[in-house]
Design a protein around this motif. Structure first.
Motif, PDB file in Angstrom:
ATOM      1  N   GLN A   1      83.475 156.751 -37.386  1.00 56.08           N
ATOM      2  CA  GLN A   1      82.608 155.627 -37.758  1.00 56.08           C
ATOM      3  C   GLN A   1      82.135 155.720 -39.210  1.00 56.08           C
ATOM      4  O   GLN A   1      81.804 154.709 -39.821  1.00 56.08           O
ATOM      5  CB  GLN A   1      81.392 155.554 -36.818  1.00 56.08           C
ATOM      6  CG  GLN A   1      81.737 155.177 -35.406  1.00 56.08           C
ATOM      7  CD  GLN A   1      82.372 153.801 -35.314  1.00 56.08           C
ATOM      8  OE1 GLN A   1      81.988 152.865 -35.988  1.00 56.08           O
ATOM      9  NE2 GLN A   1      83.381 153.683 -34.461  1.00 56.08           N
ATOM     10  N   MET A   2      82.138 156.928 -39.768  1.00 56.41           N
ATOM     11  CA  MET A   2      81.726 157.119 -41.170  1.00 56.41           C
ATOM     12  C   MET A   2      82.944 157.159 -42.101  1.00 56.41           C
ATOM     13  O   MET A   2      82.852 157.584 -43.237  1.00 56.41           O
ATOM     14  CB  MET A   2      80.919 158.423 -41.306  1.00 56.41           C
ATOM     15  CG  MET A   2      79.604 158.389 -40.562  1.00 56.41           C
ATOM     16  SD  MET A   2      78.538 159.833 -40.860  1.00 56.41           S
ATOM     17  CE  MET A   2      79.587 161.209 -40.495  1.00 56.41           C
ATOM     18  N   ASN A   3      84.103 156.704 -41.581  1.00 52.78           N
ATOM     19  CA  ASN A   3      85.353 156.665 -42.349  1.00 52.78           C
ATOM     20  C   ASN A   3      85.809 158.036 -42.831  1.00 52.78           C
ATOM     21  O   ASN A   3      86.339 158.179 -43.924  1.00 52.78           O
ATOM     22  CB  ASN A   3      85.251 155.688 -43.530  1.00 52.78           C
ATOM     23  CG  ASN A   3      85.102 154.266 -43.067  1.00 52.78           C
ATOM     24  OD1 ASN A   3      85.747 153.853 -42.107  1.00 52.78           O
ATOM     25  ND2 ASN A   3      84.238 153.518 -43.724  1.00 52.78           N
ATOM     26  N   LYS A   4      85.604 159.037 -42.011  1.00 56.35           N
ATOM     27  CA  LYS A   4      86.084 160.396 -42.298  1.00 56.35           C
ATOM     28  C   LYS A   4      87.143 160.728 -41.251  1.00 56.35           C
ATOM     29  O   LYS A   4      86.937 161.551 -40.359  1.00 56.35           O
ATOM     30  CB  LYS A   4      84.926 161.391 -42.251  1.00 56.35           C
ATOM     31  CG  LYS A   4      83.890 161.141 -43.334  1.00 56.35           C
ATOM     32  CD  LYS A   4      82.778 162.159 -43.275  1.00 56.35           C
ATOM     33  CE  LYS A   4      81.784 161.913 -44.407  1.00 56.35           C
ATOM     34  NZ  LYS A   4      80.709 162.903 -44.385  1.00 56.35           N
ATOM     35  N   ALA A   5      88.275 160.054 -41.391  1.00 54.30           N
ATOM     36  CA  ALA A   5      89.331 160.146 -40.380  1.00 54.30           C
ATOM     37  C   ALA A   5      89.881 161.562 -40.242  1.00 54.30           C
ATOM     38  O   ALA A   5      90.189 162.002 -39.135  1.00 54.30           O
ATOM     39  CB  ALA A   5      90.447 159.167 -40.699  1.00 54.30           C
ATOM     40  N   SER A   6      90.000 162.275 -41.344  1.00 53.89           N
ATOM     41  CA  SER A   6      90.539 163.631 -41.292  1.00 53.89           C
ATOM     42  C   SER A   6      89.621 164.558 -40.498  1.00 53.89           C
ATOM     43  O   SER A   6      90.085 165.349 -39.669  1.00 53.89           O
ATOM     44  CB  SER A   6      90.744 164.166 -42.709  1.00 53.89           C
ATOM     45  OG  SER A   6      91.330 165.432 -42.682  1.00 53.89           O
ATOM     46  N   ASP A   7      88.304 164.454 -40.730  1.00 52.91           N
ATOM     47  CA  ASP A   7      87.339 165.263 -39.967  1.00 52.91           C
ATOM     48  C   ASP A   7      87.338 164.848 -38.497  1.00 52.91           C
ATOM     49  O   ASP A   7      87.231 165.699 -37.604  1.00 52.91           O
ATOM     50  CB  ASP A   7      85.930 165.106 -40.554  1.00 52.91           C
ATOM     51  CG  ASP A   7      85.790 165.741 -41.927  1.00 52.91           C
ATOM     52  OD1 ASP A   7      86.646 166.580 -42.300  1.00 52.91           O
ATOM     53  OD2 ASP A   7      84.826 165.389 -42.646  1.00 52.91           O
ATOM     54  N   SER A   8      87.471 163.552 -38.267  1.00 50.42           N
ATOM     55  CA  SER A   8      87.529 163.046 -36.903  1.00 50.42           C
ATOM     56  C   SER A   8      88.741 163.612 -36.168  1.00 50.42           C
ATOM     57  O   SER A   8      88.650 164.019 -35.008  1.00 50.42           O
ATOM     58  CB  SER A   8      87.592 161.516 -36.923  1.00 50.42           C
ATOM     59  OG  SER A   8      87.716 161.006 -35.615  1.00 50.42           O
ATOM     60  N   TYR A   9      89.849 163.653 -36.871  1.00 55.46           N
ATOM     61  CA  TYR A   9      91.093 164.198 -36.302  1.00 55.46           C
ATOM     62  C   TYR A   9      90.916 165.675 -35.925  1.00 55.46           C
ATOM     63  O   TYR A   9      91.290 166.088 -34.825  1.00 55.46           O
ATOM     64  CB  TYR A   9      92.216 164.009 -37.329  1.00 55.46           C
ATOM     65  CG  TYR A   9      93.555 164.543 -36.916  1.00 55.46           C
ATOM     66  CD1 TYR A   9      94.407 163.805 -36.102  1.00 55.46           C
ATOM     67  CD2 TYR A   9      93.993 165.790 -37.366  1.00 55.46           C
ATOM     68  CE1 TYR A   9      95.655 164.294 -35.739  1.00 55.46           C
ATOM     69  CE2 TYR A   9      95.234 166.281 -37.004  1.00 55.46           C
ATOM     70  CZ  TYR A   9      96.061 165.528 -36.190  1.00 55.46           C
ATOM     71  OH  TYR A   9      97.291 166.014 -35.839  1.00 55.46           O
ATOM     72  N   ASP A  10      90.331 166.444 -36.839  1.00 60.61           N
ATOM     73  CA  ASP A  10      90.108 167.876 -36.566  1.00 60.61           C
ATOM     74  C   ASP A  10      89.210 168.077 -35.350  1.00 60.61           C
ATOM     75  O   ASP A  10      89.481 168.935 -34.503  1.00 60.61           O
ATOM     76  CB  ASP A  10      89.490 168.561 -37.791  1.00 60.61           C
ATOM     77  CG  ASP A  10      90.453 168.642 -38.974  1.00 60.61           C
ATOM     78  OD1 ASP A  10      91.681 168.502 -38.772  1.00 60.61           O
ATOM     79  OD2 ASP A  10      89.961 168.832 -40.103  1.00 60.61           O
TER      80      ASP A  10
END
Length: 191
Positions: free
Chosen positions: A52-61
């Motif tokens: 939701q905060m547009n941190k897709a890489s962190d979301s993926y991890d």
């Protein structure tokens, strides 16, 4: 964390989930019998916040952590699919959604996401094929043009000139033709 997510205060929720993960990781296995399942839920929730905060890489991890702590947690695979789609990893997203569907076959929302990923993957494959065909065509044309240039450079044909009566003009033309054939290049006066 849940209240913060509900009110869309994702940075606050992320901080709270991070604290909960840290606390749970500091406990021993005997102190927390449900440690892996709880960690999976916390990582999945933090994955949502990151997405939701547009941190897709962190979301993926975080989604990967969620699925590794509990391989039967449907939402972990759902989050992994969402994060993969955000990172343009459509094939990975499809695998994650299919894994989630395997765990919850009747989930209509998951079926919808799985179908969207399949369609996106088909589009990407078609675009890749078109791009490869375009590049192959350009390379083939480039090779043809290169061969044409090589032929022109090896055996340049002098321009045809109108017959003249003056011998000085004839000598000048012969000289230009000689320069053309020896250098392999045309000068402005050759045209």
């Amino acid at each position: 964390g849940r209240i913060s997510v509900t009110s869309k205060r994702y940075p606050d929720a992320k901080d709270l989930y991070t604290k909960a993960i840290d606390v749970l990781n500091s406990t021993t296995e005997e102190e927390c019998n449900t440690k892996k399942k709880d960690l999976s839920i916390l990582y999945s929730n933090r994955s949502l916040c990151n997405l939701q905060m547009n941190k897709a890489s962190d979301s993926y991890d975080d989604a990967l952590n969620a699925t590794s702590h509990d391989e039967s947690y449907v939402k972990g695979f759902w989050r992994l699919g969402q994060a993969s789609m955000a990172l343009k990893k459509t094939e990975e997203a499809l695998v994650a959604y299919e894994k989630a569907l395997g765990l919850d076959e009747g989930n209509k929302a998951l079926k919808k996401e799985c179908d969207k990923a399949k369609k996106q993957l088909e589009i990407e494959i078609k675009q890749a094929e078109e791009e490869a065909a375009r590049k192959a065509k350009e390379e083939a044309e480039g090779v043809k043009d290169k061969k044409d240039e090589d032929v022109d450079m090896k055996d340049p044909k002098p321009p045809k000139s109108a017959p003249t009566t003056a011998s000085s003009t004839s000598k000048s033309t012969k000289k230009e033709m000689k320069e053309v054939s020896s250098s392999g290049e045309f000068t402005k006066s050759d045209h």
